[in-house]
Design a protein around this motif. Sequence first.
Motif, PDB file in Angstrom:
ATOM      1  N   MET A 197      -6.264   6.619   6.948  1.00 27.33           N
ATOM      2  CA  MET A 197      -5.859   5.234   6.750  1.00 27.33           C
ATOM      3  C   MET A 197      -4.859   5.129   5.612  1.00 27.33           C
ATOM      4  SD  MET A 197      -8.241   1.947   5.836  1.00 27.33           S
ATOM      5  CE  MET A 197      -7.502   0.370   5.400  1.00 27.33           C
ATOM      6  N   THR A 198      -3.813   4.347   5.812  1.00 25.57           N
ATOM      7  CA  THR A 198      -2.855   4.062   4.759  1.00 25.57           C
ATOM      8  C   THR A 198      -3.494   3.142   3.730  1.00 25.57           C
ATOM      9  OG1 THR A 198      -1.034   4.238   6.344  1.00 25.57           O
ATOM     10  CG2 THR A 198      -0.589   3.092   4.273  1.00 25.57           C
ATOM     11  N   LYS A 216       3.392   0.685  10.015  1.00 26.97           N
ATOM     12  CA  LYS A 216       2.405   1.742   9.782  1.00 26.97           C
ATOM     13  C   LYS A 216       2.297   2.680  10.981  1.00 26.97           C
ATOM     14  CE  LYS A 216      -1.888   3.617   9.384  1.00 26.97           C
ATOM     15  NZ  LYS A 216      -2.390   4.608  10.318  1.00 26.97           N
ATOM     16  N   LYS A 243      -5.542   0.447   9.461  1.00 27.78           N
ATOM     17  CA  LYS A 243      -6.449   1.492   9.945  1.00 27.78           C
ATOM     18  C   LYS A 243      -5.785   2.278  11.055  1.00 27.78           C
ATOM     19  CE  LYS A 243     -10.844  -0.710   8.770  1.00 27.78           C
ATOM     20  NZ  LYS A 243     -12.065  -1.339   9.267  1.00 27.78           N
TER      21      LYS A 243
END
Length: 238
Positions: free
Chosen positions: A1-2, A202, A238
């Motif tokens: 996860m970022t 993302k 996520k």
Amino acid sequence: MTKLSVNINKLATLRNSRGGNMPNLLKSAADIESFGAQGITVHPRPDERHIRYKDARELKEVVTTEYNIEGNPIPNFVDLVLAVKPTQVTLVPDAEDAITSNAGWDTIKHKDFLIDVIQTFKENGIRTSIFVDPSFKMVEGAAETGTDRIELYTESFAHDFAQGMKSEGIKPFVEAAKRANEIGLGINAGHDLNLQNIRFFKENIPGLLEVSIGHALICESIYLGLENVVNMYLHRLK
């Protein structure tokens, strides 16, 4: 996860506009962490129009996740970072009168200067990141400075995304990220990322470690609530 690092500059702007201590910056940072954010970012400027140097020092005693201090490495800023020893320092080439950050480093022109500053921070155990435009040359130049990470300056992506040009806007960032991965640079990103564009960004940036979001997150929180917005970002990352 970022990871999500919340920039609390705008909360300090609100506090400073009235005087006093509302909102309480230290409590706000602790609350944001309790809502799930994995980091707190501040960007003190020489005129202290939002985050004050005193705030940056006091937050060190409050932040329990990652603490990121951004700024142009003028002598006072360097002294502050060395005194506080945050988790990460992000070097941004903004002029003293800049309203907000508006360009990445020319990592070739300023290579020697960046090498010296970064070496000082790394000798003191502080992870370093350099604010850069999505350019092969600037990413490769960043690697030669010894920095641990780069932070991709995402204003152009956010602008193109809002105009419906998703593919065109994301392309240079994908290419820059791939090159950073190839040469061993960690990747952060920030500037004008928001609830509408963060998931797309993302999902398309390989190896994205962290995003720093402040202005949009605080604006969205006026309507939706701070705790709710923090968790909306976490869900999208996520």
